[in-house]
Design a protein around this motif. Sequence first.
Motif, mmCIF file in Angstrom:
data_model
loop_
_atom_site.group_PDB
_atom_site.id
_atom_site.type_symbol
_atom_site.label_atom_id
_atom_site.label_comp_id
_atom_site.label_asym_id
_atom_site.label_seq_id
_atom_site.Cartn_x
_atom_site.Cartn_y
_atom_site.Cartn_z
ATOM 1 N N ALA A 130 41.810 67.142 -35.968
ATOM 2 C CA ALA A 130 41.846 68.366 -35.174
ATOM 3 C C ALA A 130 42.249 68.060 -33.734
ATOM 4 O O ALA A 130 43.051 68.787 -33.130
ATOM 5 N N VAL A 131 41.716 66.974 -33.186
ATOM 6 C CA VAL A 131 42.085 66.575 -31.825
ATOM 7 C C VAL A 131 43.570 66.227 -31.777
ATOM 8 O O VAL A 131 44.298 66.632 -30.853
ATOM 9 N N ALA A 138 49.998 70.869 -27.983
ATOM 10 C CA ALA A 138 50.220 70.851 -26.531
ATOM 11 C C ALA A 138 51.593 70.295 -26.201
ATOM 12 O O ALA A 138 52.299 70.819 -25.318
ATOM 13 N N ALA A 139 51.995 69.231 -26.911
ATOM 14 C CA ALA A 139 53.323 68.658 -26.684
ATOM 15 C C ALA A 139 54.412 69.686 -26.969
ATOM 16 O O ALA A 139 55.390 69.806 -26.220
ATOM 17 N N LYS A 140 54.249 70.432 -28.054
ATOM 18 C CA LYS A 140 55.220 71.477 -28.393
ATOM 19 C C LYS A 140 55.300 72.523 -27.278
ATOM 20 O O LYS A 140 56.383 72.921 -26.843
ATOM 21 N N PHE A 146 56.484 63.350 -27.107
ATOM 22 C CA PHE A 146 55.632 62.309 -27.697
ATOM 23 C C PHE A 146 55.151 62.717 -29.089
ATOM 24 O O PHE A 146 55.058 63.893 -29.425
ATOM 25 N N HIS A 147 54.861 61.693 -29.898
ATOM 26 C CA HIS A 147 54.395 61.888 -31.266
ATOM 27 C C HIS A 147 52.921 61.506 -31.335
ATOM 28 O O HIS A 147 52.492 60.552 -30.687
ATOM 29 N N ARG A 171 51.279 75.646 -40.116
ATOM 30 C CA ARG A 171 51.569 76.980 -39.572
ATOM 31 C C ARG A 171 52.149 76.877 -38.169
ATOM 32 O O ARG A 171 52.918 77.735 -37.734
ATOM 33 N N PHE A 172 51.764 75.810 -37.442
ATOM 34 C CA PHE A 172 52.301 75.586 -36.101
ATOM 35 C C PHE A 172 53.509 74.654 -36.113
ATOM 36 O O PHE A 172 53.974 74.241 -35.053
ATOM 37 N N GLN A 173 53.995 74.321 -37.311
ATOM 38 C CA GLN A 173 55.178 73.472 -37.475
ATOM 39 C C GLN A 173 55.065 72.174 -36.667
ATOM 40 O O GLN A 173 55.988 71.773 -35.968
ATOM 41 N N LEU A 174 53.938 71.493 -36.834
ATOM 42 C CA LEU A 174 53.665 70.293 -36.041
ATOM 43 C C LEU A 174 54.351 69.069 -36.655
ATOM 44 O O LEU A 174 53.711 68.159 -37.188
ATOM 45 N N ASP A 175 55.681 69.050 -36.554
ATOM 46 C CA ASP A 175 56.424 67.895 -37.054
ATOM 47 C C ASP A 175 56.358 66.716 -36.089
ATOM 48 O O ASP A 175 57.020 65.703 -36.287
#
Length: 298
Positions: A130-131, A138-140, A146-147, A171-175
């Motif tokens: 979750a963190v 936040a990066a998005k 950063f990855h 859902r947030f497309q966190l690629d």
Amino acid sequence: MTVLEHLSVESTELDALARRARWHIVNTVAASKAGHIGGPLSATDLLIALYFRQLRIDPANPSEPDRDRFILSKGHSAIGLYTVLALRGYFPEAELATFDHGDSRLQGHPDMLLTPGVDSSTGSLGQGLAVGAGMALAAKRLGKDFHTWVMVGDGEIEEGMVWETVISAPRFQLDNLTLIIDLNGLQQYGWPAAEGDRFDRSEPMGHVDLEAVFRGFGWNTLSIDGHDWDAILEAYTTVAENRGKAGAPTVIIANTTKGHGISFTSGTYKWHNGIATDEQLELARTELAELAEEGHNE
């Protein structure tokens, strides 16, 4: 401005680093009289490859805003992370001798306020993903490149909070988020057994088709041998190639062996934690040296 680049350490060097890390793990825990063994040893190859081939970081500037992030969610394996951070140059290897001492920067669980290179304090299982998702989101939102990488244990993914994030991250497309599951198949305790041992020590999640489950929730999935350098590096390369393009987070399901690399710790729940005797330490030293002479690829 710091230039962040990943290293290109050869596989033979990675192997030598992994043996050195394993020695530090078993020796440091023995000296401190406290700590975990099985989980750090199963994760060693994954961590070595990550820090010496993949992460864009600068040990001289641990707080560089554009660095890649790594969260060891299974925080009880802290000595494994500390060992790799020391080898990577975040602090001297000699400082490992202070592990779990009252005034040490290297506590029994990672503390981001104490230890250079630790991006999140962990120890209460289930929270790291979750963190990490929060960092990736936040990066998005900030337009940062950063990855974020998160490592969990297979026992840890019994925690409900993990699955809340598994559901929401696509859902947030966190690629820009990658989860590594250290699937070593054993835990310290377990479900009551019908006969023999008091518990069935095999990890319940080890009997689940995790690839199918994660795909069903919208994740990109990779399943690998977590002790095969070629497989590990190929998976990390795939993640790098999909960086910012895949449209969904990625999970690397790494099949590992608890206590891997040392004969008396390998494949047994009894070395989830434990203190090696002088005789066992000598055996570990001998075995790791023999692997070096044989050019063994763990």
